[in-house]
Design an enzyme around this catalytic site. Structure first.
Site, PDB file in Angstrom:
ATOM      1  N   GLU A   2       1.047  -1.067  -0.157  1.00 32.90           N
ATOM      2  CA  GLU A   2       0.130  -0.136   0.349  1.00 32.90           C
ATOM      3  C   GLU A   2       1.173   1.630   0.117  1.00 32.90           C
ATOM      4  O   GLU A   2       1.724   1.596   0.553  1.00 32.90           O
ATOM      5  CB  GLU A   2      -0.596  -0.037   1.327  1.00 32.90           C
ATOM      6  CG  GLU A   2      -1.767   1.414   1.480  1.00 32.90           C
ATOM      7  CD  GLU A   2      -1.986   1.667   2.876  1.00 32.90           C
ATOM      8  OE1 GLU A   2      -1.621   0.693   3.930  1.00 32.90           O
ATOM      9  OE2 GLU A   2      -4.001   1.668   2.951  1.00 32.90           O
TER      10      GLU A   2
ATOM     11  N   HIS B  16       2.728   4.628   0.653  1.00 32.09           N
ATOM     12  CA  HIS B  16       2.873   4.886   1.981  1.00 32.09           C
ATOM     13  C   HIS B  16       3.265   6.429   2.238  1.00 32.09           C
ATOM     14  O   HIS B  16       4.472   6.745   3.072  1.00 32.09           O
ATOM     15  CB  HIS B  16       3.778   4.934   3.110  1.00 32.09           C
ATOM     16  CG  HIS B  16       2.690   3.704   3.918  1.00 32.09           C
ATOM     17  ND1 HIS B  16       2.465   2.010   2.950  1.00 32.09           N
ATOM     18  CD2 HIS B  16       2.691   2.880   5.080  1.00 32.09           C
ATOM     19  CE1 HIS B  16       1.623   1.536   3.685  1.00 32.09           C
ATOM     20  NE2 HIS B  16       1.907   1.870   5.726  1.00 32.09           N
TER      21      HIS B  16
ATOM     22  N   ASP C 296       4.022  -1.626   5.949  1.00 34.68           N
ATOM     23  CA  ASP C 296       2.666  -2.349   7.165  1.00 34.68           C
ATOM     24  C   ASP C 296       3.368  -3.999   7.282  1.00 34.68           C
ATOM     25  O   ASP C 296       3.161  -3.756   8.328  1.00 34.68           O
ATOM     26  CB  ASP C 296       1.596  -2.592   6.512  1.00 34.68           C
ATOM     27  CG  ASP C 296       1.260  -0.997   6.414  1.00 34.68           C
ATOM     28  OD1 ASP C 296       1.084   0.087   7.316  1.00 34.68           O
ATOM     29  OD2 ASP C 296      -0.578  -0.698   6.287  1.00 34.68           O
TER      30      ASP C 296
ATOM     31  N   GLU D 187      -6.857  -1.890   7.705  1.00 35.43           N
ATOM     32  CA  GLU D 187      -7.617  -1.997   7.208  1.00 35.43           C
ATOM     33  C   GLU D 187      -7.941  -3.971   7.309  1.00 35.43           C
ATOM     34  O   GLU D 187      -9.343  -3.898   7.221  1.00 35.43           O
ATOM     35  CB  GLU D 187      -7.711  -2.476   5.770  1.00 35.43           C
ATOM     36  CG  GLU D 187      -8.730  -0.684   5.429  1.00 35.43           C
ATOM     37  CD  GLU D 187      -6.985   0.289   5.433  1.00 35.43           C
ATOM     38  OE1 GLU D 187      -6.094  -0.579   5.888  1.00 35.43           O
ATOM     39  OE2 GLU D 187      -7.003   1.726   4.878  1.00 35.43           O
TER      40      GLU D 187
ATOM     41  N   HIS E   8      -1.502   7.532   9.419  1.00 38.92           N
ATOM     42  CA  HIS E   8      -0.906   6.223   7.729  1.00 38.92           C
ATOM     43  C   HIS E   8       0.429   7.103   7.296  1.00 38.92           C
ATOM     44  O   HIS E   8       0.089   8.945   6.468  1.00 38.92           O
ATOM     45  CB  HIS E   8      -1.963   5.958   6.973  1.00 38.92           C
ATOM     46  CG  HIS E   8      -2.061   5.786   5.841  1.00 38.92           C
ATOM     47  ND1 HIS E   8      -1.187   4.447   5.622  1.00 38.92           N
ATOM     48  CD2 HIS E   8      -1.483   6.308   4.143  1.00 38.92           C
ATOM     49  CE1 HIS E   8      -1.374   4.539   4.694  1.00 38.92           C
ATOM     50  NE2 HIS E   8      -0.359   5.214   3.842  1.00 38.92           N
TER      51      HIS E   8
ATOM     52  N   GLU F 190       4.828   5.273  11.993  1.00 36.39           N
ATOM     53  CA  GLU F 190       5.395   4.500  10.923  1.00 36.39           C
ATOM     54  C   GLU F 190       6.697   4.643  10.429  1.00 36.39           C
ATOM     55  O   GLU F 190       7.108   4.195  10.547  1.00 36.39           O
ATOM     56  CB  GLU F 190       3.866   4.402  10.068  1.00 36.39           C
ATOM     57  CG  GLU F 190       2.750   3.786  10.333  1.00 36.39           C
ATOM     58  CD  GLU F 190       2.559   2.618   8.967  1.00 36.39           C
ATOM     59  OE1 GLU F 190       1.665   2.294   8.767  1.00 36.39           O
ATOM     60  OE2 GLU F 190       1.754   3.795   7.542  1.00 36.39           O
TER      61      GLU F 190
END
Ligand code: ZN
Ligand code: MN
Length: 254
Positions: free
Chosen positions: A33, A35, A44, A121, A174, A179
């Site tokens: 995904e 980032h 992730d 999710e 996010h 992160e």
């Protein structure tokens, strides 16, 4: 040769660890995904795998290879599906992967499984996969499963230290301070601090529209600024998360 990693073990070595030590198996789950421009697509899964390896090291656990594709990215917590590179699964695919993995670990004789999620999710589909597998395995199965999101193991004291001007909440985090900081701690060579975007935080209405409107999401894909991220904050969070996950595994599984 001692390794934490299941995919580096022979089947004999793995079988003996399960039979002799009743080792907990850590199964990280992530996503592929976007980032933002500064973090890799695999963030992730990389962070879930790193947290799993750190926690497993504290409890003599074994880390299985991550399930590295996740459920569809949502605008309010992952930016949405319109970004190139984001590669997502339909719900039934993820449920099926989770269910199959649980069934296989049960067949190996594993009694302690820790599903460590790193993609917001995924949560309910992992729960469903675990539930379907345990239902199929039946009451005689000795396998128990702990399922968790690693960020829930950060204390308020740590979040206050990481966010001196206030914590925006995990969904908007996010590709932001948490992160980016933990990636700077575990994988500094994969972070491009020179490309850090400086968009204002995303401001979503309290509803969704389908199909989604990409204009809702900052063009960089980052939902709140990663400015203020650093490796020291990453170390603080990563060490706390690993220690507290290990404590939970000890408390539940002995
Ligand atoms: Zn992420
Ligand atoms: Mn994600």
């Amino acid at each position: 040769m001692n390794t934490l990693h299941m995919n580096e073990m022979s089947w004999i070595a793995y079988r003996d660890r399960i039979a002799r030590d009743n080792s907990p198996i850590f199964l990280p789950v992530g996503a592929l995904e976007q980032h933002g421009p500064h973090l890799p697509l695999g963030t992730d899964a990389l962070l879930a795998s790193a947290a799993a390896a750190s926690a497993a090291g504290l409890v003599d656990g074994i880390v299985a290879p991550a399930l590295s594709y996740g459920y569809k990215s949502q605008p309010k917590c992952g930016g949405g599906q319109h970004f190139c590179g984001t590669t997502s699964l339909d719900a039934q695919t993820l449920i099926g992967q989770m269910c199959d993995a649980v069934r296989e670990f049960a067949r190996h004789g594993v009694k302690k499984l820790v599903v460590l999620n790193g993609h917001y999710e995924n949560q309910w589909f992992l729960i469903e996969g675990i539930d379907l597998a345990l239902r199929e395995l039946g009451a005689k199965s000795q396998l128990r499963v702990m399922r968790l999101e690693y960020w829930d193991f950060m204390t308020n004291d740590t979040l206050a230290a990481v966010f001196p001007t206030g914590f925006p909440g995990f969904a908007l985090e996010h590709a932001a301070v948490i992160e980016t900081s933990i990636m700077l701690y575990y994988h500094p060579q994969l972070v491009r601090l020179d490309l850090l975007p400086d968009d204002a935080p995303a401001d979503f209405p309290p509803y969704d529209i389908h199909p989604l409107n990409p204009a809702w999401v900052p063009a960089s894909g980052v939902l709140s600024s990663a400015r203020g991220a650093n490796a020291e904050k990453g170390r603080l969070m990563a060490e706390e998360v690993a220690k507290r996950i290990a404590d939970a595994v000890q408390a539940e599984f002995g």
